[in-house]
Scaffold this active site. Structure first.
Site, PDB file in Angstrom:
ATOM      1  N   HIS A  31      13.225 -11.272  25.306  1.00 19.03           N
ATOM      2  CA  HIS A  31      13.420  -9.940  25.894  1.00 19.03           C
ATOM      3  C   HIS A  31      12.460  -8.932  25.249  1.00 19.03           C
ATOM      4  O   HIS A  31      12.713  -8.421  24.158  1.00 19.03           O
ATOM      5  CB  HIS A  31      14.889  -9.525  25.706  1.00 19.03           C
ATOM      6  N   ASN A  85      20.311  -3.409  25.130  1.00 18.19           N
ATOM      7  CA  ASN A  85      20.820  -2.789  26.361  1.00 18.19           C
ATOM      8  C   ASN A  85      22.332  -2.604  26.370  1.00 18.19           C
ATOM      9  O   ASN A  85      22.854  -1.792  27.129  1.00 18.19           O
ATOM     10  CB  ASN A  85      20.360  -3.580  27.586  1.00 18.19           C
ATOM     11  N   SER A 132      17.011  -8.511  31.208  1.00 13.67           N
ATOM     12  CA  SER A 132      17.574  -7.433  30.389  1.00 13.67           C
ATOM     13  C   SER A 132      19.044  -7.632  30.101  1.00 13.67           C
ATOM     14  O   SER A 132      19.608  -6.925  29.281  1.00 13.67           O
ATOM     15  CB  SER A 132      17.484  -6.114  31.157  1.00 13.67           C
ATOM     16  N   GLU A 189      13.690  -9.299  21.562  1.00 11.05           N
ATOM     17  CA  GLU A 189      15.006  -9.905  21.297  1.00 11.05           C
ATOM     18  C   GLU A 189      14.936 -11.362  21.728  1.00 11.05           C
ATOM     19  O   GLU A 189      14.471 -11.638  22.845  1.00 11.05           O
ATOM     20  CB  GLU A 189      16.068  -9.225  22.183  1.00 11.05           C
TER      21      GLU A 189
HETATM   22  C1  LIG Z   1      15.561  -1.947  29.780  1.00 11.47           C
HETATM   23  C2  LIG Z   1      15.297  -3.018  28.798  1.00 11.47           C
HETATM   24  O1  LIG Z   1      15.565  -4.186  29.117  1.00 11.47           O
HETATM   25  C3  LIG Z   1      14.830  -2.778  27.432  1.00 11.47           C
HETATM   26  C4  LIG Z   1      13.881  -1.654  27.224  1.00 11.47           C
HETATM   27  O2  LIG Z   1      12.698  -1.820  27.236  1.00 11.47           O
HETATM   28  S1  LIG Z   1      14.599  -0.166  27.038  1.00 11.47           S
HETATM   29  C5  LIG Z   1      13.222   0.936  26.843  1.00 11.47           C
HETATM   30  C6  LIG Z   1      12.703   0.877  25.442  1.00 11.47           C
HETATM   31  N1  LIG Z   1      11.620   1.831  25.324  1.00 11.47           N
HETATM   32  C7  LIG Z   1      11.804   3.059  24.884  1.00 11.47           C
HETATM   33  O3  LIG Z   1      12.898   3.431  24.484  1.00 11.47           O
HETATM   34  C8  LIG Z   1      10.597   3.915  24.923  1.00 11.47           C
HETATM   35  C9  LIG Z   1      10.887   5.327  24.488  1.00 11.47           C
HETATM   36  N2  LIG Z   1       9.636   6.101  24.491  1.00 11.47           N
HETATM   37  C10 LIG Z   1       8.739   6.015  23.484  1.00 11.47           C
HETATM   38  O4  LIG Z   1       8.968   5.368  22.477  1.00 11.47           O
HETATM   39  C11 LIG Z   1       7.433   6.763  23.655  1.00 11.47           C
HETATM   40  O5  LIG Z   1       7.618   7.779  24.600  1.00 11.47           O
HETATM   41  C12 LIG Z   1       6.276   5.803  24.141  1.00 11.47           C
HETATM   42  C13 LIG Z   1       5.994   4.817  22.993  1.00 11.47           C
HETATM   43  C14 LIG Z   1       6.611   5.058  25.401  1.00 11.47           C
HETATM   44  C15 LIG Z   1       5.006   6.596  24.472  1.00 11.47           C
HETATM   45  O6  LIG Z   1       4.656   7.308  23.370  1.00 11.47           O
HETATM   46  P1  LIG Z   1       3.230   8.078  23.253  1.00 11.47           P
HETATM   47  O7  LIG Z   1       2.172   7.076  22.985  1.00 11.47           O
HETATM   48  O8  LIG Z   1       3.401   9.199  22.325  1.00 11.47           O
HETATM   49  O9  LIG Z   1       3.073   8.697  24.673  1.00 11.47           O
HETATM   50  P2  LIG Z   1       1.780   8.920  25.533  1.00 11.47           P
HETATM   51  O10 LIG Z   1       0.529   8.631  24.831  1.00 11.47           O
HETATM   52  O11 LIG Z   1       1.944  10.283  26.131  1.00 11.47           O
HETATM   53  O12 LIG Z   1       1.933   7.799  26.609  1.00 11.47           O
HETATM   54  C16 LIG Z   1       2.881   7.922  27.492  1.00 11.47           C
HETATM   55  C17 LIG Z   1       2.333   7.173  28.626  1.00 11.47           C
HETATM   56  O13 LIG Z   1       1.667   5.949  28.380  1.00 11.47           O
HETATM   57  C18 LIG Z   1       2.431   4.779  28.582  1.00 11.47           C
HETATM   58  N3  LIG Z   1       1.712   3.956  27.618  1.00 11.47           N
HETATM   59  C19 LIG Z   1       0.970   4.407  26.580  1.00 11.47           C
HETATM   60  N4  LIG Z   1       0.216   3.411  26.064  1.00 11.47           N
HETATM   61  C20 LIG Z   1       0.447   2.322  26.810  1.00 11.47           C
HETATM   62  C21 LIG Z   1      -0.057   0.994  26.788  1.00 11.47           C
HETATM   63  N5  LIG Z   1      -0.981   0.587  25.919  1.00 11.47           N
HETATM   64  N6  LIG Z   1       0.410   0.123  27.699  1.00 11.47           N
HETATM   65  C22 LIG Z   1       1.346   0.503  28.595  1.00 11.47           C
HETATM   66  N7  LIG Z   1       1.820   1.761  28.688  1.00 11.47           N
HETATM   67  C23 LIG Z   1       1.390   2.656  27.798  1.00 11.47           C
HETATM   68  C24 LIG Z   1       3.715   5.459  28.677  1.00 11.47           C
HETATM   69  O14 LIG Z   1       4.657   4.793  29.328  1.00 11.47           O
HETATM   70  C25 LIG Z   1       3.350   6.733  29.480  1.00 11.47           C
HETATM   71  O15 LIG Z   1       2.791   6.563  30.783  1.00 11.47           O
HETATM   72  P3  LIG Z   1       1.725   7.587  31.563  1.00 11.47           P
HETATM   73  O16 LIG Z   1       0.837   8.314  30.616  1.00 11.47           O
HETATM   74  O17 LIG Z   1       0.902   6.647  32.396  1.00 11.47           O
HETATM   75  O18 LIG Z   1       2.559   8.533  32.373  1.00 11.47           O
HETATM   76  N1  LIG Z   2      11.867  -2.034  33.066  1.00  9.61           N
HETATM   77  C1  LIG Z   2      12.198  -2.227  31.802  1.00  9.61           C
HETATM   78  O1  LIG Z   2      12.212  -1.274  31.012  1.00  9.61           O
HETATM   79  C2  LIG Z   2      12.521  -3.585  31.332  1.00  9.61           C
HETATM   80  C3  LIG Z   2      12.785  -4.608  32.219  1.00  9.61           C
HETATM   81  N2  LIG Z   2      13.078  -5.850  31.749  1.00  9.61           N
HETATM   82  C4  LIG Z   2      13.343  -6.934  32.674  1.00  9.61           C
HETATM   83  O2  LIG Z   2      12.095  -7.433  33.128  1.00  9.61           O
HETATM   84  C5  LIG Z   2      12.238  -7.913  34.482  1.00  9.61           C
HETATM   85  C6  LIG Z   2      11.241  -7.201  35.361  1.00  9.61           C
HETATM   86  O3  LIG Z   2      11.467  -5.814  35.304  1.00  9.61           O
HETATM   87  P1  LIG Z   2      10.332  -4.772  35.721  1.00  9.61           P
HETATM   88  O4  LIG Z   2       8.995  -5.323  35.423  1.00  9.61           O
HETATM   89  O5  LIG Z   2      10.732  -3.477  35.156  1.00  9.61           O
HETATM   90  O6  LIG Z   2      10.546  -4.731  37.306  1.00  9.61           O
HETATM   91  P2  LIG Z   2       9.478  -4.382  38.432  1.00  9.61           P
HETATM   92  O7  LIG Z   2      10.268  -3.976  39.615  1.00  9.61           O
HETATM   93  O8  LIG Z   2       8.441  -3.462  37.891  1.00  9.61           O
HETATM   94  O9  LIG Z   2       8.751  -5.775  38.692  1.00  9.61           O
HETATM   95  C7  LIG Z   2       9.390  -6.911  39.185  1.00  9.61           C
HETATM   96  C8  LIG Z   2       8.371  -7.695  39.963  1.00  9.61           C
HETATM   97  O10 LIG Z   2       8.892  -8.975  40.304  1.00  9.61           O
HETATM   98  C9  LIG Z   2       8.526  -9.221  41.647  1.00  9.61           C
HETATM   99  N3  LIG Z   2       9.310 -10.292  42.239  1.00  9.61           N
HETATM  100  C10 LIG Z   2      10.481 -10.220  42.936  1.00  9.61           C
HETATM  101  N4  LIG Z   2      10.844 -11.444  43.347  1.00  9.61           N
HETATM  102  C11 LIG Z   2       9.890 -12.306  42.915  1.00  9.61           C
HETATM  103  C12 LIG Z   2       9.685 -13.701  43.063  1.00  9.61           C
HETATM  104  N5  LIG Z   2      10.547 -14.455  43.740  1.00  9.61           N
HETATM  105  N6  LIG Z   2       8.599 -14.267  42.525  1.00  9.61           N
HETATM  106  C13 LIG Z   2       7.698 -13.529  41.849  1.00  9.61           C
HETATM  107  N7  LIG Z   2       7.829 -12.182  41.673  1.00  9.61           N
HETATM  108  C14 LIG Z   2       8.914 -11.587  42.197  1.00  9.61           C
HETATM  109  C15 LIG Z   2       8.704  -7.864  42.303  1.00  9.61           C
HETATM  110  O11 LIG Z   2       8.155  -7.818  43.611  1.00  9.61           O
HETATM  111  P3  LIG Z   2       8.845  -6.784  44.677  1.00  9.61           P
HETATM  112  O12 LIG Z   2       8.630  -5.415  44.108  1.00  9.61           O
HETATM  113  O13 LIG Z   2       8.075  -7.030  45.948  1.00  9.61           O
HETATM  114  O14 LIG Z   2      10.272  -7.170  44.808  1.00  9.61           O
HETATM  115  C16 LIG Z   2       7.998  -6.991  41.284  1.00  9.61           C
HETATM  116  O15 LIG Z   2       6.599  -7.004  41.462  1.00  9.61           O
HETATM  117  C17 LIG Z   2      13.702  -7.677  34.869  1.00  9.61           C
HETATM  118  O16 LIG Z   2      14.442  -8.833  34.596  1.00  9.61           O
HETATM  119  C18 LIG Z   2      14.098  -6.534  33.942  1.00  9.61           C
HETATM  120  O17 LIG Z   2      15.464  -6.463  33.717  1.00  9.61           O
HETATM  121  C19 LIG Z   2      13.099  -6.168  30.410  1.00  9.61           C
HETATM  122  C20 LIG Z   2      12.808  -5.197  29.482  1.00  9.61           C
HETATM  123  C21 LIG Z   2      12.525  -3.819  29.872  1.00  9.61           C
END
Ligand SMILES: CC(=O)CC(=O)SCCNC(=O)CCNC(=O)[C@H](O)C(C)(C)COP(=O)(O)OP(=O)(O)OC[C@H]1O[C@@H](n2cnc3c(N)ncnc32)[C@H](O)[C@@H]1OP(=O)(O)O
Ligand SMILES: NC(=O)C1=CN([C@@H]2O[C@H](COP(=O)(O)OP(=O)(O)OC[C@H]3O[C@@H](n4cnc5c(N)ncnc54)[C@H](OP(=O)(O)O)[C@@H]3O)[C@@H](O)[C@H]2O)C=CC1
Length: 292
Positions: A141, A191, A120, A153
């Site tokens: 990404h 991010n 990320s 990305e």
């Molecule tokens: C951190 C990083 O590195 C980068 C990132 O990813 S940042 C995060 C980017 N993502 C966002 O901003 C998501 C913002 N949220 C949304 O766009 C919407 O809420 C959403 C698309 C996630 C869900 O929308 P929706 O379909 O209307 O919601 P809904 O049907 O109620 O589903 C929500 C639920 O399903 C998940 N979901 C739905 N379909 C899914 C699928 N096919 N696979 C996985 N998860 C799914 C949701 O996470 C949530 O979980 P639970 O029901 O198990 O609690």
């Molecule tokens: N969460 C998000 O919204 C997003 C996350 N990312 C990126 O994706 C990556 C994973 O995030 P996310 O899936 O959310 O994290 P999670 O915590 O859900 O999953 C990470 C997994 O990696 C495992 N792990 C740790 N060390 C090792 C290893 N040495 N070998 C194999 N597996 C290992 C962890 O095990 P354990 O739990 O035992 O440590 C865990 O099961 C990160 O780099 C994150 O920044 C990118 C986009 C969106």
């Protein structure tokens, strides 16, 4: 058309399972790795649950779900990952963990394997430099939840060659994703913009400007965000949010990226958000309940 046939995914958490899910649905043979078999199996049952949701919504049929599941194989050893055409690392957002994974993978790699990280925020150039093939290393990404979010990305490290970039873009498009290009600076584009906003929402809570509920309601109804920023932080994982803020803070050396002390406290408590059952909301009951 992509020349990639097999994909290795390292890390079977929320992102690794999502990446394996979309790759299998698109016809790739997938090897899924994590620290132990139980974690891989947990990842596969998440995929099964999410595929079933797509069936119930009429997005895919039962046969497609079964075929996709049949394409996903557990890979307890990195040796199996090293023999795939593309290995995507999606383990915990920690630079040392990621570097150790690429070092451990190195002896098993076939010459042609393309390497990618789903990080990320961490420098693709630095991760690539731990491998023997920085020219064939790239940032892919994906966004969470992977099956629903359209964007990938694509981030080139300083040494990534043009052919690798083209193959990575073609691969991401074959999954039905749209790609954007981001330069290799801390947290890339999504991010760099999104996570400081979540951190600011946590400051807003910390300073008592609003409650969890009022902050999330304000942003959902006032800015049309699908999730409030605190709900989104919980959804991403607060450990990941904190890691990203630290990468921004250290990598850009600017105090405006300092992580909120309340975020640090939640992570120290193990209240990592939805995946841990508790974060800014408590998910252990019927409906999520704010924790402040
Ligand atoms: C951190 C990083 O590195 C980068 C990132 O990813 S940042 C995060 C980017 N993502 C966002 O901003 C998501 C913002 N949220 C949304 O766009 C919407 O809420 C959403 C698309 C996630 C869900 O929308 P929706 O379909 O209307 O919601 P809904 O049907 O109620 O589903 C929500 C639920 O399903 C998940 N979901 C739905 N379909 C899914 C699928 N096919 N696979 C996985 N998860 C799914 C949701 O996470 C949530 O979980 P639970 O029901 O198990 O609690
Ligand atoms: N969460 C998000 O919204 C997003 C996350 N990312 C990126 O994706 C990556 C994973 O995030 P996310 O899936 O959310 O994290 P999670 O915590 O859900 O999953 C990470 C997994 O990696 C495992 N792990 C740790 N060390 C090792 C290893 N040495 N070998 C194999 N597996 C290992 C962890 O095990 P354990 O739990 O035992 O440590 C865990 O099961 C990160 O780099 C994150 O920044 C990118 C986009 C969106």
């Amino acid at each position: 058309m992509t020349d990639i046939k097999t994909v290795g995914v390292i890390g079977a958490g929320q992102m690794g399972s999502g990446i394996a899910h979309v790759c299998a649905l698109a016809g790739y043979d997938v090897y899924l790795n994590d620290l132990d078999l139980a974690k891989i199996e947990a990842g596969v049952s998440t995929i099964e649950h999410n595929l079933a949701r797509q069936v119930s919504r009429g997005l895919i049929d039962d046969a497609a779900m079964k075929t996709a599941l049949g394409r996903i194989k557990p890979a307890e050893s990195l040796a199996l990952i090293g023999q795939t055409d593309l290995a995507i690392e999606a383990a915990t957002e920690n630079e040392e963990i990621k570097k150790a994974i690429f070092r451990a993978l190195q002896p098993h790699l076939k010459a042609e394997t393309l390497l990618a990280s789903n990080t990320s925020s961490i420098s693709i150039t630095r991760l690539a430099s731990t491998t023997d093939r920085p020219e064939r290393f790239i940032g892919l990404h994906f966004m969470n939840p992977v099956p629903l979010m359209k964007l990938v990305e694509v981030i080139r490290g300083i040494a990534t060659d043009g052919a690798t970039y083209e193959r990575a873009v073609t691969f991401a498009r074959s999954l039905g994703k749209t790609t954007t290009n981001a330069e290799d600076f801390p947290a890339f584009i999504v991010n760099r913009v999104l996570v400081p906003m979540i951190n600011e929402a946590i400051y807003t809570l910390y300073e008592g400007v609003g409650t969890v509920d009022s902050i999330d309601t304000a942003m959902k109804l006032g800015a049309n965000h699908p999730m409030g920023p605190l709900e989104l932080g919980d959804f991403i994982g607060l450990d990941t949010v904190l890691s990203i803020m630290n990468v921004l803070y250290e990598g850009l050396a600017d105090s405006k990226y300092r992580p909120c002390p309340l975020l640090v406290k939640y992570v120290e408590a193990g209240w990592l958000g939805k995946k841990a059952g508790r974060g800014f909301y408590d998910y252990r009951g019927e409906v999520p309940v704010p924790t402040r």
